[in-house]
Design an enzyme around this catalytic site. Structure first.
Site, PDB file in Angstrom:
ATOM      1  N   LYS A 156       0.907  -1.261   0.066  1.00  0.00           N
ATOM      2  CA  LYS A 156       0.020   0.040   0.146  1.00  0.00           C
ATOM      3  C   LYS A 156       1.051   1.329   0.126  1.00  0.00           C
ATOM      4  CE  LYS A 156      -4.363  -1.680   1.717  1.00  0.00           C
ATOM      5  NZ  LYS A 156      -5.719  -1.467   2.407  1.00  0.00           N
TER       6      LYS A 156
ATOM      7  N   LYS B 117      -5.045  -9.824  -6.873  1.00  0.00           N
ATOM      8  CA  LYS B 117      -6.137  -9.834  -5.950  1.00  0.00           C
ATOM      9  C   LYS B 117      -7.172  -8.782  -6.407  1.00  0.00           C
ATOM     10  CE  LYS B 117      -6.028  -7.859  -1.750  1.00  0.00           C
ATOM     11  NZ  LYS B 117      -5.953  -7.359  -0.376  1.00  0.00           N
TER      12      LYS B 117
ATOM     13  N   LYS C  70     -10.891  -3.331  -3.879  1.00  0.00           N
ATOM     14  CA  LYS C  70     -11.629  -2.044  -4.135  1.00  0.00           C
ATOM     15  C   LYS C  70     -10.763  -0.856  -4.714  1.00  0.00           C
ATOM     16  CE  LYS C  70     -13.860  -2.522   0.601  1.00  0.00           C
ATOM     17  NZ  LYS C  70     -12.857  -2.824   1.626  1.00  0.00           N
TER      18      LYS C  70
HETATM   19  P1  TYM Z   1     -10.774  -5.451   3.834  1.00  0.00           P
HETATM   20  O1  TYM Z   1     -11.663  -4.252   4.172  1.00  0.00           O
HETATM   21  O2  TYM Z   1      -9.756  -5.191   2.812  1.00  0.00           O
HETATM   22  O3  TYM Z   1     -11.688  -6.691   3.330  1.00  0.00           O
HETATM   23  C1  TYM Z   1     -12.827  -7.128   4.170  1.00  0.00           C
HETATM   24  C2  TYM Z   1     -12.633  -8.725   4.196  1.00  0.00           C
HETATM   25  O4  TYM Z   1     -12.600  -9.180   2.859  1.00  0.00           O
HETATM   26  C3  TYM Z   1     -11.527  -9.980   2.604  1.00  0.00           C
HETATM   27  N1  TYM Z   1     -11.201  -9.900   1.212  1.00  0.00           N
HETATM   28  C4  TYM Z   1     -11.008 -10.889   0.490  1.00  0.00           C
HETATM   29  N2  TYM Z   1     -11.278 -12.300   0.431  1.00  0.00           N
HETATM   30  C5  TYM Z   1     -10.952 -13.060  -0.521  1.00  0.00           C
HETATM   31  N3  TYM Z   1     -10.721 -12.224  -1.869  1.00  0.00           N
HETATM   32  C6  TYM Z   1     -10.469 -10.963  -1.983  1.00  0.00           C
HETATM   33  N4  TYM Z   1      -9.984 -10.640  -3.165  1.00  0.00           N
HETATM   34  C7  TYM Z   1     -10.574 -10.233  -0.907  1.00  0.00           C
HETATM   35  N5  TYM Z   1     -10.498  -8.876  -0.920  1.00  0.00           N
HETATM   36  C8  TYM Z   1     -10.858  -8.783   0.508  1.00  0.00           C
HETATM   37  C9  TYM Z   1     -10.636  -9.667   3.569  1.00  0.00           C
HETATM   38  O5  TYM Z   1      -9.605 -10.601   3.856  1.00  0.00           O
HETATM   39  C10 TYM Z   1     -11.529  -9.366   4.689  1.00  0.00           C
HETATM   40  O6  TYM Z   1     -11.726 -10.449   5.406  1.00  0.00           O
HETATM   41  N6  TYM Z   1      -7.718  -5.269   7.612  1.00  0.00           N
HETATM   42  C11 TYM Z   1      -8.943  -5.657   7.351  1.00  0.00           C
HETATM   43  C12 TYM Z   1      -9.993  -5.242   8.003  1.00  0.00           C
HETATM   44  C13 TYM Z   1      -9.836  -5.334   9.722  1.00  0.00           C
HETATM   45  C14 TYM Z   1     -10.081  -6.612  10.421  1.00  0.00           C
HETATM   46  C15 TYM Z   1      -9.957  -6.324  11.598  1.00  0.00           C
HETATM   47  C16 TYM Z   1     -10.536  -7.762   9.960  1.00  0.00           C
HETATM   48  C17 TYM Z   1      -9.482  -4.344  10.496  1.00  0.00           C
HETATM   49  N7  TYM Z   1      -9.749  -4.839  11.843  1.00  0.00           N
HETATM   50  C18 TYM Z   1      -9.927  -7.116  12.668  1.00  0.00           C
HETATM   51  C19 TYM Z   1     -10.423  -8.725  10.915  1.00  0.00           C
HETATM   52  C20 TYM Z   1     -10.431  -8.355  12.455  1.00  0.00           C
HETATM   53  C21 TYM Z   1      -9.184  -5.253   5.889  1.00  0.00           C
HETATM   54  O7  TYM Z   1      -8.431  -4.358   5.271  1.00  0.00           O
HETATM   55  O8  TYM Z   1     -10.249  -5.866   5.450  1.00  0.00           O
END
Ligand code: TYM
Length: 331
Positions: A111, A194, A197
């Site tokens: 990032k 991947k 967004k």
């Molecule tokens: P974020 O917002 O990027 O994504 C939310 C969830 O979606 C999953 N995900 C995917 N799974 C499969 N294939 C993909 N291409 C894909 N893109 C996203 C992510 O693995 C996630 O589960 N850091 C985290 C948010 C967070 C969090 C937490 C998660 C903050 N605090 C505590 C668990 C526990 C994030 O940026 O997710």
């Protein structure tokens, strides 16, 4: 006691990766566990967000969670910034985690890009806040996609170091729950990247608000190779685009990649894509419609977040108070 925590950033349209990698497992787990599902707005601002977009995305993601089937009465659904324990515990963890640990985080490197000096300090410390999200509730299970695995390992390291340093058994070791045939959904334009967004190409992802026509067009234009489909998942090795589309089909139809290969063995992509479109539209279109309906009643969405935050605070505050006592910040 088992407790589930997971989060999603309100940084753009929710997509098929979020749905298959995370949300579907969240929905599945809601009947078995006490669950907290958090719209992680403090994480979102580690990269620049236009204020008007951010506040809209917080509500949209909330609508997406409810539209996907999460019950806001049985689950605790809220946005992170409403519960100050997250930021407070993150500070304690900033003082527990080591620079060397954070230096290894691949997401920061991705990032921050080339101009690392110009990245926010928040982006660097992001995994400590994520550990705080989970451990503020002593959560034991964390359903996420594959890309969050390294952050979860760090959360476990932080919990363990805290317990060792202070000679306590205060924080549990949270278990990642990375489940199903689509834990890493890839871009429709490039099977080695991947689905995300932040990808500048809209054609790379199917979002939860795409119309049936958008979904059909994106699948039709999805990159593939020239071979017919194999008869088992083994034949998908070194075929990232084929593996991705088969994985999506498997996840949407609740079966395995092997079973999907058997069903479509020898078929051309054109026929398979038609079947995949039908399945994707049947799964996603009702969610998109429900999201649009919910967005018409934003006061209701605010109520969900306020009520969720009140319930979250009731769990986190005693854990934070006890943490402060252990550290010596309170008698
Ligand atoms: P974020 O917002 O990027 O994504 C939310 C969830 O979606 C999953 N995900 C995917 N799974 C499969 N294939 C993909 N291409 C894909 N893109 C996203 C992510 O693995 C996630 O589960 N850091 C985290 C948010 C967070 C969090 C937490 C998660 C903050 N605090 C505590 C668990 C526990 C994030 O940026 O997710």
């Amino acid at each position: 006691m088992d407790r589930v925590f997971s989060g999603i950033q309100p940084t753009g349209d929710m997509h098929l990766g979020n749905y298959l990698g995370a949300l579907r497992n969240w929905v599945r787990m809601q009947t078995q566990y006490e669950c907290l599902y958090c719209v992680v707005d403090l994480h979102a601002i580690t990269l620049w967000q236009e204020p008007a977009d951010l506040s809209k995305h917080i509500l949209e993601v909330t609508a997406g969670l409810v539209a996907s089937g999460l019950d806001p009465k049985t689950n605790i659904i809220f946005n992170q910034s409403r519960v100050s324990a997250h930021a407070e515990l993150a500070w304690v963890f900033n003082c527990v985690a080591r620079l060397g640990w954070l230096n290894r985080m691949t997401q920061f490197k991705d990032k921050a890009g080339k101009n690392r000096e110009n990245a926010s300090v928040g982006l660097y410390a992001y995994p400590n806040l994520m550990a705080a999200d989970i451990l503020a509730y002593k959560a034991t299970h964390v359903p996420v996609g594959e890309d969050q695995k390294q952050h979860l390992e760090l959360a476990r390291d932080i919990a363990q170091k805290f317990n060792n340093d202070y000679g306590v058994e205060h924080f549990p070791q949270p278990e990642p729950v990375i489940q199903g045939p689509a834990t890493r959904v890839m871009s429709l334009r490039d099977g080695t990247k991947k689905m995300s967004k932040s990808d500048p190409s809209e054609a790379s992802r199917i979002t939860m608000t795409d119309s049936a026509d958008d979904i059909a067009q994106k699948i039709r234009r999805a990159k593939t190779d020239m071979e017919p489909l194999p008869d088992s998942a083994k034949g998908l090795e070194a075929r990232p685009e084929a593996a991705n589309l088969i994985g999506i089909y498997a996840a949407l139809s609740d079966t395995s990649a092997d079973a999907v290969c058997q069903k479509f063995a020898g078929a051309q992509f054109s026929a398979f894509k038609e079947a995949l479109t039908e399945l994707a539209v049947a799964s996603l279109a009702p969610i998109g419609t429900k999201m649009a309906d919910l967005m018409k009643n934003q006061d209701y969405l605010d109520e969900i977040l306020i009520d969720g935050a009140n319930r979250a605070r009731a769990i986190a505050e005693p854990i934070l108070a006890e943490t402060y006592k252990i550290v010596g910040l309170r008698r």
